[in-house]
Design a protein around this motif. Structure first.
Motif, PDB file in Angstrom:
ATOM      1  N   ARG A  21       0.826  -1.208   0.000  1.00 42.97           N
ATOM      2  CA  ARG A  21       0.000   0.000   0.000  1.00 42.97           C
ATOM      3  C   ARG A  21       0.862   1.261   0.000  1.00 42.97           C
ATOM      4  NH1 ARG A  21      -1.546   3.887   2.943  1.00 42.97           N
ATOM      5  NH2 ARG A  21      -0.500   3.149   4.805  1.00 42.97           N
ATOM      6  N   ARG A  24       2.531   1.650  -3.365  1.00 41.17           N
ATOM      7  CA  ARG A  24       1.536   2.012  -4.382  1.00 41.17           C
ATOM      8  C   ARG A  24       1.175   3.483  -4.274  1.00 41.17           C
ATOM      9  NH1 ARG A  24      -3.554   3.077  -3.754  1.00 41.17           N
ATOM     10  NH2 ARG A  24      -3.817   1.944  -1.794  1.00 41.17           N
ATOM     11  N   THR A  25       0.937   3.956  -3.058  1.00 43.96           N
ATOM     12  CA  THR A  25       0.539   5.353  -2.896  1.00 43.96           C
ATOM     13  C   THR A  25       1.697   6.295  -3.212  1.00 43.96           C
ATOM     14  OG1 THR A  25       0.966   5.272  -0.507  1.00 43.96           O
ATOM     15  CG2 THR A  25      -1.297   4.856  -1.239  1.00 43.96           C
ATOM     16  N   PRO A  28       2.059   8.160  -7.495  1.00 40.14           N
ATOM     17  CA  PRO A  28       0.884   7.731  -6.741  1.00 40.14           C
ATOM     18  C   PRO A  28      -0.109   7.015  -7.653  1.00 40.14           C
ATOM     19  CG  PRO A  28       0.630  10.027  -7.303  1.00 40.14           C
ATOM     20  CD  PRO A  28       1.957   9.569  -7.885  1.00 40.14           C
ATOM     21  N   ALA A  29      -0.811   6.054  -7.086  1.00 42.57           N
ATOM     22  CA  ALA A  29      -1.836   5.325  -7.831  1.00 42.57           C
ATOM     23  C   ALA A  29      -2.946   4.904  -6.878  1.00 42.57           C
ATOM     24  CB  ALA A  29      -1.243   4.094  -8.510  1.00 42.57           C
ATOM     25  N   THR A  30      -4.171   5.060  -7.318  1.00 48.34           N
ATOM     26  CA  THR A  30      -5.301   4.553  -6.547  1.00 48.34           C
ATOM     27  C   THR A  30      -5.300   3.034  -6.643  1.00 48.34           C
ATOM     28  OG1 THR A  30      -6.799   4.572  -8.435  1.00 48.34           O
ATOM     29  CG2 THR A  30      -6.678   6.605  -7.094  1.00 48.34           C
ATOM     30  N   GLN A  31      -6.072   2.391  -5.780  1.00 48.58           N
ATOM     31  CA  GLN A  31      -6.197   0.937  -5.891  1.00 48.58           C
ATOM     32  C   GLN A  31      -6.756   0.550  -7.244  1.00 48.58           C
ATOM     33  OE1 GLN A  31      -8.476  -0.491  -2.547  1.00 48.58           O
ATOM     34  NE2 GLN A  31      -6.633  -1.033  -1.427  1.00 48.58           N
ATOM     35  N   GLU A  32      -7.716   1.302  -7.720  1.00 45.26           N
ATOM     36  CA  GLU A  32      -8.323   0.993  -9.015  1.00 45.26           C
ATOM     37  C   GLU A  32      -7.302   1.109 -10.142  1.00 45.26           C
ATOM     38  OE1 GLU A  32     -11.903   2.655 -11.807  1.00 45.26           O
ATOM     39  OE2 GLU A  32     -12.174   2.686  -9.635  1.00 45.26           O
ATOM     40  N   ALA A  33      -6.526   2.187 -10.155  1.00 49.17           N
ATOM     41  CA  ALA A  33      -5.507   2.374 -11.193  1.00 49.17           C
ATOM     42  C   ALA A  33      -4.429   1.295 -11.088  1.00 49.17           C
ATOM     43  CB  ALA A  33      -4.885   3.757 -11.075  1.00 49.17           C
ATOM     44  N   ARG A  42      -9.458  -5.542  -8.377  1.00 49.93           N
ATOM     45  CA  ARG A  42      -9.362  -4.535  -7.318  1.00 49.93           C
ATOM     46  C   ARG A  42      -9.692  -5.118  -5.949  1.00 49.93           C
ATOM     47  NH1 ARG A  42     -12.819  -1.445  -4.771  1.00 49.93           N
ATOM     48  NH2 ARG A  42     -14.507  -1.946  -6.187  1.00 49.93           N
ATOM     49  N   GLN A  46      -7.329  -5.204  -2.700  1.00 53.00           N
ATOM     50  CA  GLN A  46      -7.741  -4.705  -1.381  1.00 53.00           C
ATOM     51  C   GLN A  46      -7.437  -5.730  -0.291  1.00 53.00           C
ATOM     52  OE1 GLN A  46     -11.885  -3.948  -2.192  1.00 53.00           O
ATOM     53  NE2 GLN A  46     -11.568  -1.727  -2.229  1.00 53.00           N
TER      54      GLN A  46
END
Length: 77
Positions: A21, A24-25, A28-33, A42, A46
């Protein structure tokens, strides 16, 4: 039927999810991206980030590749 694993395994799984996490952030990237980048569902991503799921080896490879790091660096303690 779920296995009862020692608590230390659950803790390490949560630590790995937190590491994923944070990395990833930092993209930056959302969980969806990030899910789109890796091809991982997704909801699966999660569960991996929360540490409630044992990620498949292939998922870890895809995650490491998307983060631009080696698998060894991803799972290093």
């Amino acid at each position: 039927m779920p296995r009862d694993l020692p608590e230390r395994i659950y803790e390490r799984r949560r630590d790995l999810g937190e590491r994923i996490r944070v990395l990833r952030t930092g993209l930056p990237a959302t969980q969806e991206a990030f899910a789109e980048m890796t091809g991982i569902d997704r909801r699966t991503l999660q569960r991996i980030e929360r540490g409630t799921s044992d990620p498949r080896y292939s998922d870890l490879l895809l995650i490491a590749e998307a983060l631009g790091i080696t698998l060894a660096d991803l799972v290093r303690e």
